[in-house]
Design a protein around this motif. Structure first.
Motif, PDB file in Angstrom:
ATOM      1  N   GLU A   5       0.829  -1.209   0.000  1.00 16.78           N
ATOM      2  CA  GLU A   5       0.000   0.000   0.000  1.00 16.78           C
ATOM      3  C   GLU A   5       0.858   1.252   0.000  1.00 16.78           C
ATOM      4  OE1 GLU A   5      -2.788  -0.146   3.230  1.00 16.78           O
ATOM      5  OE2 GLU A   5      -3.837  -1.877   2.402  1.00 16.78           O
ATOM      6  N   VAL A   6       1.945   1.241   0.757  1.00 17.97           N
ATOM      7  CA  VAL A   6       2.853   2.397   0.788  1.00 17.97           C
ATOM      8  C   VAL A   6       3.460   2.611  -0.599  1.00 17.97           C
ATOM      9  CG1 VAL A   6       5.017   3.278   1.747  1.00 17.97           C
ATOM     10  CG2 VAL A   6       3.336   2.189   3.247  1.00 17.97           C
ATOM     11  N   ARG A   7       3.896   1.542  -1.235  1.00 16.56           N
ATOM     12  CA  ARG A   7       4.448   1.662  -2.594  1.00 16.56           C
ATOM     13  C   ARG A   7       3.424   2.248  -3.556  1.00 16.56           C
ATOM     14  NH1 ARG A   7       6.069  -3.692  -1.247  1.00 16.56           N
ATOM     15  NH2 ARG A   7       8.202  -3.676  -0.516  1.00 16.56           N
ATOM     16  N   GLU A   8       2.195   1.787  -3.438  1.00 15.69           N
ATOM     17  CA  GLU A   8       1.114   2.274  -4.295  1.00 15.69           C
ATOM     18  C   GLU A   8       0.906   3.777  -4.117  1.00 15.69           C
ATOM     19  OE1 GLU A   8      -2.087   2.211  -7.027  1.00 15.69           O
ATOM     20  OE2 GLU A   8      -0.550   0.698  -6.633  1.00 15.69           O
ATOM     21  N   VAL A   9       0.907   4.229  -2.886  1.00 14.32           N
ATOM     22  CA  VAL A   9       0.735   5.661  -2.605  1.00 14.32           C
ATOM     23  C   VAL A   9       1.909   6.454  -3.182  1.00 14.32           C
ATOM     24  CG1 VAL A   9       0.649   7.394  -0.765  1.00 14.32           C
ATOM     25  CG2 VAL A   9      -0.734   5.328  -0.586  1.00 14.32           C
ATOM     26  N   ILE A  10       3.126   5.981  -2.971  1.00 10.91           N
ATOM     27  CA  ILE A  10       4.301   6.670  -3.515  1.00 10.91           C
ATOM     28  C   ILE A  10       4.227   6.743  -5.035  1.00 10.91           C
ATOM     29  CG2 ILE A  10       6.805   6.485  -3.854  1.00 10.91           C
ATOM     30  CD1 ILE A  10       6.944   5.423  -0.946  1.00 10.91           C
ATOM     31  N   ASP A  11       3.776   5.676  -5.656  1.00 12.67           N
ATOM     32  CA  ASP A  11       3.727   5.614  -7.120  1.00 12.67           C
ATOM     33  C   ASP A  11       2.611   6.438  -7.740  1.00 12.67           C
ATOM     34  OD1 ASP A  11       5.858   3.860  -6.999  1.00 12.67           O
ATOM     35  OD2 ASP A  11       4.664   2.064  -7.410  1.00 12.67           O
ATOM     36  N   THR A  12       1.558   6.739  -6.983  1.00 13.78           N
ATOM     37  CA  THR A  12       0.382   7.346  -7.612  1.00 13.78           C
ATOM     38  C   THR A  12      -0.055   8.699  -7.063  1.00 13.78           C
ATOM     39  OG1 THR A  12      -1.127   6.148  -6.144  1.00 13.78           O
ATOM     40  CG2 THR A  12      -0.546   5.082  -8.240  1.00 13.78           C
ATOM     41  N   ALA A  13       0.291   9.019  -5.839  1.00  8.93           N
ATOM     42  CA  ALA A  13      -0.192  10.273  -5.245  1.00  8.93           C
ATOM     43  C   ALA A  13       0.384  11.482  -5.970  1.00  8.93           C
ATOM     44  CB  ALA A  13       0.183  10.333  -3.767  1.00  8.93           C
ATOM     45  N   PRO A  67      -4.408  20.328  -5.454  1.00  5.78           N
ATOM     46  CA  PRO A  67      -4.889  18.962  -5.717  1.00  5.78           C
ATOM     47  C   PRO A  67      -6.188  18.705  -4.962  1.00  5.78           C
ATOM     48  CG  PRO A  67      -3.124  18.911  -4.109  1.00  5.78           C
ATOM     49  CD  PRO A  67      -3.237  20.342  -4.575  1.00  5.78           C
ATOM     50  N   ASP A  68      -6.932  17.704  -5.407  1.00 12.00           N
ATOM     51  CA  ASP A  68      -8.163  17.332  -4.711  1.00 12.00           C
ATOM     52  C   ASP A  68      -7.856  16.817  -3.309  1.00 12.00           C
ATOM     53  OD1 ASP A  68      -9.769  18.000  -6.868  1.00 12.00           O
ATOM     54  OD2 ASP A  68      -9.637  15.984  -7.734  1.00 12.00           O
ATOM     55  N   LYS A  69      -6.717  16.144  -3.179  1.00  3.91           N
ATOM     56  CA  LYS A  69      -6.349  15.594  -1.874  1.00  3.91           C
ATOM     57  C   LYS A  69      -4.835  15.549  -1.747  1.00  3.91           C
ATOM     58  CE  LYS A  69      -6.881  10.954  -3.679  1.00  3.91           C
ATOM     59  NZ  LYS A  69      -7.640   9.729  -3.641  1.00  3.91           N
ATOM     60  N   ILE A  70      -4.404  15.512  -0.516  1.00  2.00           N
ATOM     61  CA  ILE A  70      -2.993  15.315  -0.190  1.00  2.00           C
ATOM     62  C   ILE A  70      -2.925  14.002   0.576  1.00  2.00           C
ATOM     63  CG2 ILE A  70      -1.005  16.160   1.105  1.00  2.00           C
ATOM     64  CD1 ILE A  70      -2.066  19.018   0.661  1.00  2.00           C
ATOM     65  N   MET A  71      -2.219  13.042   0.014  1.00  4.64           N
ATOM     66  CA  MET A  71      -2.068  11.745   0.672  1.00  4.64           C
ATOM     67  C   MET A  71      -1.005  11.874   1.768  1.00  4.64           C
ATOM     68  SD  MET A  71      -4.253   9.862  -0.868  1.00  4.64           S
ATOM     69  CE  MET A  71      -3.797   8.217  -0.325  1.00  4.64           C
ATOM     70  N   SER A  72      -1.122  11.029   2.770  1.00 10.05           N
ATOM     71  CA  SER A  72      -0.188  11.092   3.880  1.00 10.05           C
ATOM     72  C   SER A  72      -0.121   9.741   4.578  1.00 10.05           C
ATOM     73  CB  SER A  72      -0.657  12.162   4.870  1.00 10.05           C
ATOM     74  OG  SER A  72       0.216  12.257   5.953  1.00 10.05           O
ATOM     75  N   PHE A  73       1.056   9.440   5.108  1.00  9.21           N
ATOM     76  CA  PHE A  73       1.193   8.283   5.982  1.00  9.21           C
ATOM     77  C   PHE A  73       2.357   8.525   6.926  1.00  9.21           C
ATOM     78  CE2 PHE A  73       3.843   7.087   2.322  1.00  9.21           C
ATOM     79  CZ  PHE A  73       5.006   6.627   2.932  1.00  9.21           C
TER      80      PHE A  73
END
Length: 141
Positions: A5-13, A67-73
């Motif tokens: 999931e972390v990789r997915e966020v890094i790749d797409t956010a 952006p519509d959203k800012i992803m974060s973890f």
């Protein structure tokens, strides 16, 4: 923590903020780019609210719409484990995909800043600095 999931966020956010467990500063990746402007990767101050983060992003990137959203973890481990898990390389590859030169070198400077921030925070904790409380204190004779 699910690394897939972390990789997915890094790749797409479009915009990503990574919080490291003991650091006040945050790692901001804004992967948006144009022919004139490269993506950015930098340490930024902790925001007090989502609204503040959006305002600071607009100041930092005035030529881009918000952006519509800012992803974060939150990365709960040491900075170096972020690299050893292959996640830092993912960020570098994301930056390189923009075609703008010099971003890998810039990313390494930012990584060095992260490592230094963490080292400073650990030393502060050991010495019982601000925001830390000693569990044991030496008795004065």
């Amino acid at each position: 923590m699910n690394l897939d999931e972390v990789r997915e966020v890094i790749d797409t956010a479009e915009v990503l903020v990574i919080r490291f467990a003991i650091l006040e500063k945050r790692l901001l990746l804004d992967a948006r780019h144009s022919d004139e402007e490269a993506p950015i990767l930098q340490l930024v101050p902790k925001a007090s609210s989502v609204e503040e983060r959006f305002r600071s992003l607009k100041q930092l990137r005035p030529h881009f719409v918000l952006p519509d959203k800012i992803m974060s973890f939150t990365w709960p481990r040491h900075v170096e484990t972020f690299r050893s898990a292959g996640l830092w390389q993912r960020i570098i590859e994301r930056l390189a995909a923009s075609g703008h030169p010099g971003l890998e070198e810039q990313a390494e400077v930012v990584f060095g800043e992260l490592v230094q921030e963490e080292k400073t925070e650990v030393i502060t904790a050991i010495r019982g600095g601000d925001n830390y409380q000693s569990l044991w204190e030496r008795k004065e004779d």
